[in-house]
Design a protein around this motif. Structure first.
Motif, mmCIF file in Angstrom:
data_model
loop_
_atom_site.group_PDB
_atom_site.id
_atom_site.type_symbol
_atom_site.label_atom_id
_atom_site.label_comp_id
_atom_site.label_asym_id
_atom_site.label_seq_id
_atom_site.Cartn_x
_atom_site.Cartn_y
_atom_site.Cartn_z
ATOM 1 N N ASP A 122 -14.450 2.074 2.602
ATOM 2 C CA ASP A 122 -14.345 2.348 4.078
ATOM 3 C C ASP A 122 -14.147 1.183 4.975
ATOM 4 N N ALA A 123 -13.568 0.079 4.443
ATOM 5 C CA ALA A 123 -13.456 -1.005 5.587
ATOM 6 C C ALA A 123 -11.698 -1.128 5.525
ATOM 7 N N PRO A 124 -11.619 -2.099 6.687
ATOM 8 C CA PRO A 124 -10.387 -2.472 7.057
ATOM 9 C C PRO A 124 -9.638 -3.188 6.055
ATOM 10 N N PHE A 125 -8.400 -3.186 6.065
ATOM 11 C CA PHE A 125 -7.620 -4.038 4.909
ATOM 12 C C PHE A 125 -6.114 -4.489 5.623
ATOM 13 N N VAL A 126 -5.710 -5.489 4.706
ATOM 14 C CA VAL A 126 -4.192 -5.997 5.175
ATOM 15 C C VAL A 126 -3.220 -5.273 4.104
ATOM 16 N N VAL A 127 -2.197 -4.998 4.530
ATOM 17 C CA VAL A 127 -0.855 -4.542 3.755
ATOM 18 C C VAL A 127 0.246 -5.872 3.702
ATOM 19 N N ALA A 128 0.504 -6.317 2.709
ATOM 20 C CA ALA A 128 1.571 -7.419 2.713
ATOM 21 C C ALA A 128 2.720 -7.085 1.758
ATOM 22 N N LEU A 129 3.668 -6.831 2.250
ATOM 23 C CA LEU A 129 4.931 -6.235 1.314
ATOM 24 C C LEU A 129 5.230 -7.472 0.451
ATOM 25 N N GLY A 130 5.431 -7.233 -0.819
ATOM 26 C CA GLY A 130 5.216 -8.346 -1.868
ATOM 27 C C GLY A 130 6.746 -8.700 -2.031
ATOM 28 N N ARG A 208 4.183 -7.107 7.233
ATOM 29 C CA ARG A 208 2.570 -7.122 7.367
ATOM 30 C C ARG A 208 1.799 -6.036 8.382
ATOM 31 N N TYR A 209 0.793 -5.725 7.744
ATOM 32 C CA TYR A 209 0.067 -4.630 8.527
ATOM 33 C C TYR A 209 -1.446 -4.883 8.337
ATOM 34 N N VAL A 210 -2.270 -4.701 9.296
ATOM 35 C CA VAL A 210 -3.864 -4.448 9.059
ATOM 36 C C VAL A 210 -4.113 -3.141 9.534
ATOM 37 N N PHE A 211 -4.694 -2.338 8.820
ATOM 38 C CA PHE A 211 -5.290 -0.879 8.858
ATOM 39 C C PHE A 211 -6.644 -0.812 8.880
ATOM 40 N N SER A 212 -7.274 0.200 9.836
ATOM 41 C CA SER A 212 -8.296 0.907 9.393
ATOM 42 C C SER A 212 -8.321 1.754 8.270
ATOM 43 N N PRO A 213 -9.120 2.375 7.607
ATOM 44 C CA PRO A 213 -9.246 3.251 6.657
ATOM 45 C C PRO A 213 -8.574 4.708 7.158
ATOM 46 N N LYS A 214 -8.578 4.746 8.533
ATOM 47 C CA LYS A 214 -7.962 6.245 8.886
ATOM 48 C C LYS A 214 -6.606 6.392 8.502
ATOM 49 N N ILE A 215 -5.923 5.384 8.055
ATOM 50 C CA ILE A 215 -4.523 5.299 7.763
ATOM 51 C C ILE A 215 -4.426 6.412 6.544
ATOM 52 N N PHE A 216 -5.361 6.398 5.727
ATOM 53 C CA PHE A 216 -5.385 7.137 4.529
ATOM 54 C C PHE A 216 -5.008 8.611 4.895
ATOM 55 N N ALA A 217 -5.995 9.115 5.835
ATOM 56 C CA ALA A 217 -6.108 10.333 6.417
ATOM 57 C C ALA A 217 -4.640 10.931 7.066
ATOM 58 N N MET A 218 -3.890 10.085 7.596
ATOM 59 C CA MET A 218 -2.720 10.257 8.175
ATOM 60 C C MET A 218 -1.597 10.364 6.998
ATOM 61 N N LEU A 219 -1.788 9.448 5.876
ATOM 62 C CA LEU A 219 -0.758 9.463 4.911
ATOM 63 C C LEU A 219 -0.837 10.501 4.045
ATOM 64 N N ARG A 220 -2.095 11.091 3.985
ATOM 65 C CA ARG A 220 -2.371 12.364 3.115
ATOM 66 C C ARG A 220 -1.796 13.586 3.764
ATOM 67 N N GLN A 221 -1.422 13.533 5.040
ATOM 68 C CA GLN A 221 -0.640 14.725 5.852
ATOM 69 C C GLN A 221 0.826 14.449 6.209
ATOM 70 N N THR A 222 1.349 13.108 5.498
ATOM 71 C CA THR A 222 2.424 12.892 5.985
ATOM 72 C C THR A 222 3.459 13.456 4.696
ATOM 73 N N GLN A 223 4.588 14.287 5.365
ATOM 74 C CA GLN A 223 5.593 14.838 4.351
ATOM 75 C C GLN A 223 6.477 13.725 3.980
ATOM 76 N N ALA A 224 7.476 14.213 3.019
ATOM 77 C CA ALA A 224 8.574 13.051 2.795
ATOM 78 C C ALA A 224 9.316 13.166 4.068
ATOM 79 N N GLY A 225 9.965 11.828 4.385
ATOM 80 C CA GLY A 225 10.654 11.682 5.353
ATOM 81 C C GLY A 225 12.162 11.092 5.086
ATOM 82 N N LYS A 226 12.539 9.979 5.804
ATOM 83 C CA LYS A 226 13.551 9.388 5.525
ATOM 84 C C LYS A 226 13.701 8.823 4.142
ATOM 85 N N ALA A 227 14.990 9.070 3.315
ATOM 86 C CA ALA A 227 15.050 8.963 1.965
ATOM 87 C C ALA A 227 14.469 9.845 1.110
ATOM 88 N N ASN A 228 13.708 10.734 1.504
ATOM 89 C CA ASN A 228 13.117 11.759 0.884
ATOM 90 C C ASN A 228 11.661 10.974 0.198
#
Ligand code: G1P
Length: 293
Positions: A122-130, A208-228
């Motif tokens: 339940d804490a904010p986090f960074v996403v850094a593409l490797g 680079r992104y900084v997210f609150s954990p709210k992003i997970f609820a959004m990801l759970r309802q995200t359907q496949a998009g570009k490039a399937n």
């Protein structure tokens, strides 16, 4: 506020860099003296991160090995009188904990980030593409600035952006700003890899992104998009549409982004880092001059 966790997705196959990436992760390709992913981890550590969660995939075990403490190698360097080389392994002793989880199905970047949910809690986090370096050496503090803005604005997400030439918008997530965009701006909309005609701007997501954990609820309802694939950008759009505060922070003019996902920018990155090498940069420059003259 400090954020101590970075999620680093490294599961992508790197098909644009075949055959280099057939059995070697693209994140382990050398840029100057370090593999790409070491540059990324060092940037995270400078931003206050103390826990790194890699989202890995098949054929990526070299990344785990790289961040291990290699006692045998250290002993060997001591025994053979090569103590000066121990400094090259100093990164092994950084005050960081590493975690690894496998993205067991290749369903896209959004799905890779969702694999981090059980660890993030339940804490904010960074996403850094490797596969992307921001700034050379310690030239960038963009993640630090993003964390500060996240805090100051009680944001739900803060994303790094870089202006790209019009013909390149097709490779990136592209922002529409709410009003005229300054160094920091609020997003009205974001769209993954639009055509040149559809692009709302030339402001491209810069790894680079900084997210609150709210992003997970959004990801759970995200359907496949570009490039399937399940796109992180589409989940961010859901966050905006649901009233979330999503902000962009622009890279400064000298804060270059090195994308190690294709040969054109990989070669350029290697060359720039080799030219800047304190020991060999001068010789590389002289050799290049000879070749070009
Ligand atoms: C990903 C994201 C894209 C972003 C890019 C660079 O694309 O989907 O929105 O602009 O990284 O940060 P990829 O390079 O994985 O195709």
């Amino acid at each position: 506020m400090s954020i101590d966790l970075a999620v680093v997705p490294v599961a992508g196959r790197g098909t644009r860099l075949l055959p280099l990436t057939k059995s070697q992760p693209k994140e382990m390709l050398p840029v100057g003296r370090r593999p790409v992913v070491q540059h990324v981890v060092e940037e995270m550590v400078r931003s206050g991160v103390r826990r790194i969660l890699f989202i890995t995939g098949a054929a990526k075990s070299a990344i785990e090995n790289h961040f291990d403490i290699d006692a045998e190698l250290i002993a060997h360097l001591r025994e053979t009188g090569k103590e000066d080389l121990l400094a090259e392994l100093a990164f092994e002793r950084e005050n960081v904990d590493y975690f690894f989880t496998r993205q067991r199905r290749q369903l896209g970047l959004g799905h890779a980030v969702l694999c981090a949910a059980p660890m993030v809690g339940d804490a904010p986090f960074v996403v850094a593409l490797g596969d992307s370096i921001i700034g050379m050496g310690d030239a960038s503090d963009v993640t630090r600035r993003m964390i500060d803005e996240f805090d100051r604005r009680s944001a739900d997400a803060v994303i790094a952006f870089q202006e790209v030439p019009a013909e390149e918008v097709v490779h990136y997530g592209i922002a529409e700003s709410d009003g005229k965009p300054g160094d920091v701006f609020r997003l009205k909309r974001i769209v993954e890899k639009p055509s040149v005609k559809e692009a709302p701007s030339r402001l491209a997501v810069a790894a680079r992104y900084v997210f609150s954990p709210k992003i997970f609820a959004m990801l759970r309802q995200t359907q496949a998009g570009k490039a399937n694939e399940i796109q992180l950008t589409d989940a961010i759009q859901h966050l905006i549409a649901s009233g979330g505060g999503v902000y962009g922070v622009r890279l400064a003019p000298g804060e270059l982004r090195y994308d190690i996902g294709n040969y054109e920018s990989y070669f350029r990155a290697f060359l720039e880092f080799a030219l800047a090498d304190p020991q060999y940069g001068g010789e590389v420059r002289a050799a290049l001059k000879r070749i070009l003259d």
